[in-house]
Design an enzyme around this catalytic site. Structure first.
Site, mmCIF file in Angstrom:
data_model
loop_
_atom_site.group_PDB
_atom_site.id
_atom_site.type_symbol
_atom_site.label_atom_id
_atom_site.label_comp_id
_atom_site.label_asym_id
_atom_site.label_seq_id
_atom_site.Cartn_x
_atom_site.Cartn_y
_atom_site.Cartn_z
ATOM 1 N N THR A 38 0.779 -1.135 0.116
ATOM 2 C CA THR A 38 0.013 0.212 0.033
ATOM 3 C C THR A 38 0.887 1.389 -0.055
ATOM 4 O O THR A 38 1.833 1.294 0.546
ATOM 5 C CB THR A 38 -1.054 -0.075 1.299
ATOM 6 O OG1 THR A 38 -1.266 1.262 1.352
ATOM 7 C CG2 THR A 38 0.001 -0.385 2.437
ATOM 8 N N ASP A 39 0.189 2.442 -0.520
ATOM 9 C CA ASP A 39 1.064 3.678 -0.484
ATOM 10 C C ASP A 39 1.116 4.020 0.938
ATOM 11 O O ASP A 39 1.946 4.992 1.467
ATOM 12 C CB ASP A 39 0.273 4.895 -1.610
ATOM 13 C CG ASP A 39 -0.988 5.075 -0.926
ATOM 14 O OD1 ASP A 39 -1.705 4.371 0.146
ATOM 15 O OD2 ASP A 39 -1.756 5.908 -1.516
ATOM 16 N N GLU A 40 0.439 3.528 1.776
ATOM 17 C CA GLU A 40 0.474 4.015 3.316
ATOM 18 C C GLU A 40 1.762 3.685 3.940
ATOM 19 O O GLU A 40 2.131 4.266 4.975
ATOM 20 C CB GLU A 40 -0.711 3.438 4.219
ATOM 21 C CG GLU A 40 -1.980 4.008 3.644
ATOM 22 C CD GLU A 40 -3.215 3.505 4.468
ATOM 23 O OE1 GLU A 40 -3.254 3.506 5.466
ATOM 24 O OE2 GLU A 40 -4.423 3.310 3.604
ATOM 25 N N TYR B 94 -1.628 -0.273 11.015
ATOM 26 C CA TYR B 94 -1.638 -1.044 9.836
ATOM 27 C C TYR B 94 -0.403 -0.713 9.007
ATOM 28 O O TYR B 94 0.112 -1.877 8.386
ATOM 29 C CB TYR B 94 -2.932 -0.560 9.206
ATOM 30 C CG TYR B 94 -3.181 -0.850 7.792
ATOM 31 C CD1 TYR B 94 -3.172 -2.203 7.424
ATOM 32 C CD2 TYR B 94 -3.070 0.138 6.920
ATOM 33 C CE1 TYR B 94 -3.141 -2.446 5.963
ATOM 34 C CE2 TYR B 94 -3.051 -0.272 5.354
ATOM 35 C CZ TYR B 94 -3.259 -1.412 4.821
ATOM 36 O OH TYR B 94 -3.205 -1.665 3.632
HETATM 37 P P1 NAD Z 1 -9.925 -7.037 2.676
HETATM 38 O O1 NAD Z 1 -9.964 -6.795 4.309
HETATM 39 O O2 NAD Z 1 -11.066 -6.737 2.057
HETATM 40 O O3 NAD Z 1 -9.686 -8.415 2.716
HETATM 41 C C1 NAD Z 1 -8.528 -9.187 3.382
HETATM 42 C C2 NAD Z 1 -8.783 -10.574 2.863
HETATM 43 O O4 NAD Z 1 -7.673 -11.282 3.698
HETATM 44 C C3 NAD Z 1 -10.257 -11.339 3.570
HETATM 45 O O5 NAD Z 1 -10.600 -12.020 2.668
HETATM 46 C C4 NAD Z 1 -9.664 -12.056 4.799
HETATM 47 O O6 NAD Z 1 -10.493 -13.099 5.358
HETATM 48 C C5 NAD Z 1 -8.329 -12.427 4.423
HETATM 49 N N1 NAD Z 1 -7.340 -12.643 5.559
HETATM 50 C C6 NAD Z 1 -7.073 -11.770 6.840
HETATM 51 N N2 NAD Z 1 -6.340 -12.446 7.434
HETATM 52 C C7 NAD Z 1 -5.889 -13.688 6.985
HETATM 53 C C8 NAD Z 1 -4.888 -14.836 7.195
HETATM 54 N N3 NAD Z 1 -4.242 -14.681 8.544
HETATM 55 N N4 NAD Z 1 -4.867 -15.793 6.456
HETATM 56 C C9 NAD Z 1 -5.801 -16.052 5.315
HETATM 57 N N5 NAD Z 1 -6.623 -14.994 4.872
HETATM 58 C C10 NAD Z 1 -6.530 -14.040 5.671
HETATM 59 O O7 NAD Z 1 -8.731 -6.079 2.362
HETATM 60 P P2 NAD Z 1 -8.495 -5.501 0.710
HETATM 61 O O8 NAD Z 1 -8.831 -4.109 0.821
HETATM 62 O O9 NAD Z 1 -9.132 -6.346 -0.317
HETATM 63 O O10 NAD Z 1 -7.125 -5.361 0.644
HETATM 64 C C11 NAD Z 1 -6.239 -6.571 0.143
HETATM 65 C C12 NAD Z 1 -4.690 -6.196 0.116
HETATM 66 O O11 NAD Z 1 -4.439 -4.931 -0.709
HETATM 67 C C13 NAD Z 1 -4.144 -6.055 1.391
HETATM 68 O O12 NAD Z 1 -2.795 -6.433 1.548
HETATM 69 C C14 NAD Z 1 -4.014 -4.611 1.588
HETATM 70 O O13 NAD Z 1 -3.024 -4.003 2.487
HETATM 71 C C15 NAD Z 1 -3.900 -4.037 0.383
HETATM 72 N N6 NAD Z 1 -4.263 -2.735 -0.193
HETATM 73 C C16 NAD Z 1 -5.646 -2.372 0.019
HETATM 74 C C17 NAD Z 1 -5.868 -1.060 -0.345
HETATM 75 C C18 NAD Z 1 -7.493 -0.669 -0.302
HETATM 76 O O14 NAD Z 1 -7.681 0.607 -0.662
HETATM 77 N N7 NAD Z 1 -8.301 -1.409 0.047
HETATM 78 C C19 NAD Z 1 -5.075 -0.266 -0.991
HETATM 79 C C20 NAD Z 1 -3.701 -0.671 -1.194
HETATM 80 C C21 NAD Z 1 -3.350 -2.002 -0.896
HETATM 81 P P1 TYD Z 2 -10.526 4.239 4.728
HETATM 82 O O1 TYD Z 2 -11.554 4.009 3.962
HETATM 83 O O2 TYD Z 2 -10.663 3.723 6.223
HETATM 84 O O3 TYD Z 2 -8.889 4.295 4.111
HETATM 85 P P2 TYD Z 2 -7.481 4.614 4.716
HETATM 86 O O4 TYD Z 2 -7.590 5.266 6.165
HETATM 87 O O5 TYD Z 2 -6.727 3.522 4.560
HETATM 88 O O6 TYD Z 2 -7.286 5.643 3.632
HETATM 89 O O7 TYD Z 2 -10.519 5.939 4.880
HETATM 90 C C1 TYD Z 2 -10.407 6.895 3.783
HETATM 91 C C2 TYD Z 2 -10.310 8.228 4.481
HETATM 92 O O8 TYD Z 2 -11.680 8.741 4.808
HETATM 93 C C3 TYD Z 2 -9.593 8.601 5.769
HETATM 94 O O9 TYD Z 2 -8.919 9.878 5.616
HETATM 95 C C4 TYD Z 2 -10.333 8.324 7.009
HETATM 96 C C5 TYD Z 2 -11.679 8.963 6.309
HETATM 97 N N1 TYD Z 2 -12.808 8.261 7.014
HETATM 98 C C6 TYD Z 2 -13.969 8.977 7.615
HETATM 99 O O10 TYD Z 2 -13.901 10.371 7.542
HETATM 100 N N2 TYD Z 2 -15.084 8.198 8.182
HETATM 101 C C7 TYD Z 2 -15.079 7.216 8.188
HETATM 102 O O11 TYD Z 2 -16.172 6.616 8.979
HETATM 103 C C8 TYD Z 2 -14.202 6.361 7.678
HETATM 104 C C9 TYD Z 2 -14.266 4.794 7.652
HETATM 105 C C10 TYD Z 2 -13.181 6.852 7.101
#
Ligand code: NAD
Ligand code: TYD
Length: 339
Positions: free
Chosen positions: A125-127, A153
């Site tokens: 992630t970019d985080e 995280y």
């Molecule tokens: P999500 O929380 O929707 O899904 C995570 C999945 O991982 C779930 O199906 C969960 O059951 C599974 N999981 C959790 N712990 C586990 C374990 N110990 N063993 C096996 N499976 C397990 O997450 P997401 O938003 O789909 O993110 C997927 C990946 O992409 C993550 O690594 C996250 O850091 C990365 N990512 C997410 C975003 C975003 O905006 N959502 C952006 C950049 C990177």
């Molecule tokens: P989120 O979807 O949790 O992603 P991330 O924190 O990983 O970027 O949140 C996106 C942005 O929205 C973040 O600045 C936090 C804000 N946010 C709210 O203002 N209210 C909410 O209820 C949630 C879940 C997030």
């Protein structure tokens, strides 16, 4: 070609499975997922019965289970999506983030080392870069930006990235890493900003905006992220980090207003609540490296992507309403009551 997709029952992993089905129908896909609160087997219903798809419930941090899956399946490629992914939950309880995101990644890397692998791809992630100030719009995250994390995280994701780089260099393993900006689209769990606001607006519930809503995120439609990972698997260079983003920075409050406008709901639903602890101000990816090296560009503009996403949540109420009615209720109470 057999790909082990970990975390494939979650948001991005499931979209990736659907993407790969479409683009590479001959590939065998094995999904390994623990099915935590964020994993939903219903999402995978369209592929469950297919002959070249298999689902295995397991924890990536369970070494014995992971080794036996590798021994039986002998995957050519591993794409690791499995993670605890929600910043607010990491502030509540960091331990499980270290267990899954760090120790789980280490177990997968060890399994790849023991059983051999064509490629291990870490979905990061970019985080991991921390945040940028709001008053410096000229600054962006490049692959050279130092890691500088803010939340449990992001710290756990950065630790996993460092382990991947260490295994690549020390054991000469074929590892790539991608760092993407915020994703949105179908099947996102309704604790994240966009689906949470859609669900609350539809229920005429308050929309909880943290702080003043001025934090900036760089939003990418999930399909564009999946296409980038597909490309990295095909043509990416081992040992390389790829930033993925589409130069689509938006303030949270503008996202919330846009959702209300699409749904025809009043702005009086917006409720400003106590800010997130350590809240990152701005994320912004410089995607020029992946564009130059692999020719990747995002295809879905935000206007189109957000319309499609809202429509998906309208068309698939059963999918998210069951979630909102379940374990999530307790979480919502803890997180938002008295905030
Ligand atoms: P999500 O929380 O929707 O899904 C995570 C999945 O991982 C779930 O199906 C969960 O059951 C599974 N999981 C959790 N712990 C586990 C374990 N110990 N063993 C096996 N499976 C397990 O997450 P997401 O938003 O789909 O993110 C997927 C990946 O992409 C993550 O690594 C996250 O850091 C990365 N990512 C997410 C975003 C975003 O905006 N959502 C952006 C950049 C990177
Ligand atoms: P989120 O979807 O949790 O992603 P991330 O924190 O990983 O970027 O949140 C996106 C942005 O929205 C973040 O600045 C936090 C804000 N946010 C709210 O203002 N209210 C909410 O209820 C949630 C879940 C997030």
């Amino acid at each position: 070609m057999k790909i082990l997709v970990t975390g494939g029952a979650g948001f991005i992993g499931s979209n990736f499975i659907f993407h790969m089905r479409e683009k590479h129908p001959a590939y065998e896909l094995v999904c390994l997922d623990k099915l935590t609160y964020a994993g939903n087997l219903e999402t995978l219903a369209p592929v469950m019965e297919e002959p070249n798809f298999r689902f295995i419930r397991a924890d990536i941090a369970d070494r014995e289970a992971v080794y036996s899956i590798f021994a039986a399946e002998q995957p050519d490629v591993v794409v690791n999506f499995a993670a605890e992914s929600h910043v607010d939950r990491s502030i509540e309880n960091p331990a499980v983030f270290l267990e899954t995101n760090v120790m789980g990644t280490q177990v997968l890397l060890d399994a790849c080392r023991k059983y051999g692998i064509g490629r291990y791809h870490q979905v990061s992630t970019d985080e991991v870069y921390g945040d940028l100030p709001l008053d410096r719009p000229d600054l962006f995250f490049t692959e050279q930006t130092p890691l500088h994390t803010s939340s449990p995280y992001s710290a756990s994701k950065a630790a996993a990235d460092l382990l991947c780089s260490a295994y690549q260099r020390t054991y000469n393993m074929p590892i790539t890493i991608s760092r993407c900006s915020n994703n949105y689209g179908p099947y996102q769990f309704p604790e994240k900003l966009i689906p949470l606001m859609i669900a609350n607006a539809l229920a005429d519930k308050p929309l909880p905006v943290y702080g003043e809503g001025l934090n900036v995120r760089d939003w990418l439609y999930v399909e564009d992220h999946c296409a980038a990972i597909d490309l990295i698997l095909e043509r990416g260079q081992v040992g390389q980090v790829y930033n993925i983003g589409g130069h689509n920075e938006m303030k949270n409050i503008d996202i919330v207003r846009r959702i209300l406008a699409i749904l025809g709901k009043p702005e009086s639903l917006i409720t400003y609540v106590t800010d997130r602890k350590g809240h990152d101000m701005r994320y912004a990816i410089d995607p020029s490296f992946i564009h130059r090296e692999l020719g990747w560009l995002p295809e879905t503009r935000f206007d189109e992507g957000i319309q499609k996403t809202v429509q998906w949540y309208l068309d698939n109420r059963a999918w998210w309403e069951r979630i909102v009615d379940g374990e999530y209720q307790g979480y919502y109470e803890r997180m938002y009551a008295n905030r």
